[in-house]
Scaffold this motif. Structure first.
Motif, PDB file in Angstrom:
ATOM      1  N   ILE A  75       6.990  -1.781  -8.334  1.00  0.00           N
ATOM      2  CA  ILE A  75       7.530  -2.340  -7.089  1.00  0.00           C
ATOM      3  C   ILE A  75       6.990  -3.746  -6.847  1.00  0.00           C
ATOM      4  O   ILE A  75       7.737  -4.651  -6.449  1.00  0.00           O
ATOM      5  N   ALA A  96       9.329   5.065  -2.395  1.00  0.00           N
ATOM      6  CA  ALA A  96       8.770   4.337  -3.536  1.00  0.00           C
ATOM      7  C   ALA A  96       9.241   4.937  -4.852  1.00  0.00           C
ATOM      8  O   ALA A  96       9.532   4.214  -5.815  1.00  0.00           O
ATOM      9  N   ILE A 104       1.917   2.028   0.195  1.00  0.00           N
ATOM     10  CA  ILE A 104       2.640   3.284   0.052  1.00  0.00           C
ATOM     11  C   ILE A 104       1.940   4.357   0.867  1.00  0.00           C
ATOM     12  O   ILE A 104       0.756   4.650   0.630  1.00  0.00           O
ATOM     13  N   GLN A 161       6.396   1.451   2.086  1.00  0.00           N
ATOM     14  CA  GLN A 161       7.283   2.529   1.674  1.00  0.00           C
ATOM     15  C   GLN A 161       6.530   3.846   1.753  1.00  0.00           C
ATOM     16  O   GLN A 161       5.308   3.874   1.521  1.00  0.00           O
TER      17      GLN A 161
END
Length: 330
Positions: free
Chosen positions: A233, A212, A244, A207
């Motif tokens: 997450i 995120a 991320i 993400q």
């Protein structure tokens, strides 16, 4: 570390990867400004060329191929010029396109950019025209994709689910892919722009920080909130890892064993275009995981590859040769 990463670039060559998702044709119409129209106060362009570039999930496919992987593309194409152009471009890169199902009732997802310039002027984009079919997939087309997956999944060592929100990856297809990968210990990565939580059970997640933040439920404005978001997450998705991407701040990898790895950017000096850099990261990451590389080293290499992609205009692919050169220079 440098020698380790160069060795990994060799290791990922010819790894078999399947990418399923929203295949997008990025079309560039280049024209030269000839005059002002007599019909309205607008420019008249004389079209000089038309280029098809893989976008969306097709950009992940493209990057896997240029990095040296053997890749199967699974998705939907319409019976139109955009679909034919995208298939041809992918096949020229050595992509196996037998998993691209034709659906004459749908348009190939496309983003057409009209780029204009003239003598002594810099060419620039003046408008973008997007088109796609919003209706859900028919049961017949979904069944065709399921049949393709059943045939191809046993041939590959890694899978990417590339979800751009256009509906190619239905609930049934998500379940089929995730269950197969789980039962056969095949790493699978999801990159979902709008609907990450529907992919619960997938092994790894990619993400960007904005995506995120949406999943975590709060804006990520500092490192403390980043750590909180990564933990949330991981828990929500029951995943092995979350990667991320953070733009100029690099990447952060969260693993389910509690390890957190911050990977700084390799070069901030020449950022031309961030479009497609996430696809490059996903392609590199899955090639590494398919090769048995530790996730932290996979993130390191993905970071180098993304650093190359952002120094190119448009959705651009990265080659293994470029990757080695950049690693050597750093």
């Amino acid at each position: 570390m440098k020698d380790d990463l160069v060795e990994i670039v060799e290791q990922i060559q010819r790894q078999c990867i399947l990418v399923i998702g929203d295949m997008v044709a990025d079309v560039y119409l280049d024209g030269r400004i000839s005059r002002i129209s007599r019909e309205a106060p607008v420019l008249v362009l004389e079209q000089e060329k038309e280029n098809f570039v893989p976008g969306g999930a097709a950009n992940v496919v493209h990057n896997v191929a240029t990095l040296g992987g053997l890749v199967w593309a699974v998705g939907i194409l319409g019976s139109d010029e955009q679909g034919r152009g995208l298939r041809l471009v992918l096949e020229e890169k050595g992509v196996n396109t037998e998993g691209l199902v034709h659906d004459s009732s749908r348009l190939t997802i496309s983003k057409t950019r009209v780029v204009a310039g003239g003598a002594g002027t810099v060419s620039q984009q003046i408008v973008r025209i997007d088109r796609e079919t919003k209706a859900p997939l028919s049961q017949f087309v979904e069944a065709e994709l399921s049949k393709v997956l059943a045939e191809l999944l046993p041939k590959v060592k890694g899978v990417v689910l590339s979800d751009y929100g256009s509906g190619t990856i239905t609930e049934a297809l998500r379940k089929q892919v995730i269950e197969f990968c789980d039962n056969n210990v095949i790493p699978c990565v999801v990159d979902s722009r709008y609907d990450l939580l529907s992919f619960k059970g997938v092994h790894y997640i990619k993400q960007n920080d904005a995506e995120a933040a949406k999943v975590a439920g709060f804006e990520i404005t500092n490192d403390e909130l980043l750590l909180k978001a990564g933990a949330i997450i991981l828990e929500k998705m029951n995943a092995k890892g979350v990667l991320i991407t953070r733009g100029s701040k690099g990447m952060t990898l969260f693993e389910n064993n509690g390890a957190i790895h911050h990977v700084p950017v390799t070069n901030k000096s020449e950022v031309f275009d961030v479009s497609g850099a996430g696809d490059t990261a996903v392609a590199t990451f899955i090639l590494c995981l398919a090769s048995g590389v530790e996730p932290v080293l996979a993130a390191e290499l993905a970071n180098f590859a993304s650093g190359i992609a952002v120094r190119k205009f448009g959705t651009a692919a990265v080659t293994a040769k470029e990757l080695k050169q950049v690693i050597g220079a750093n």
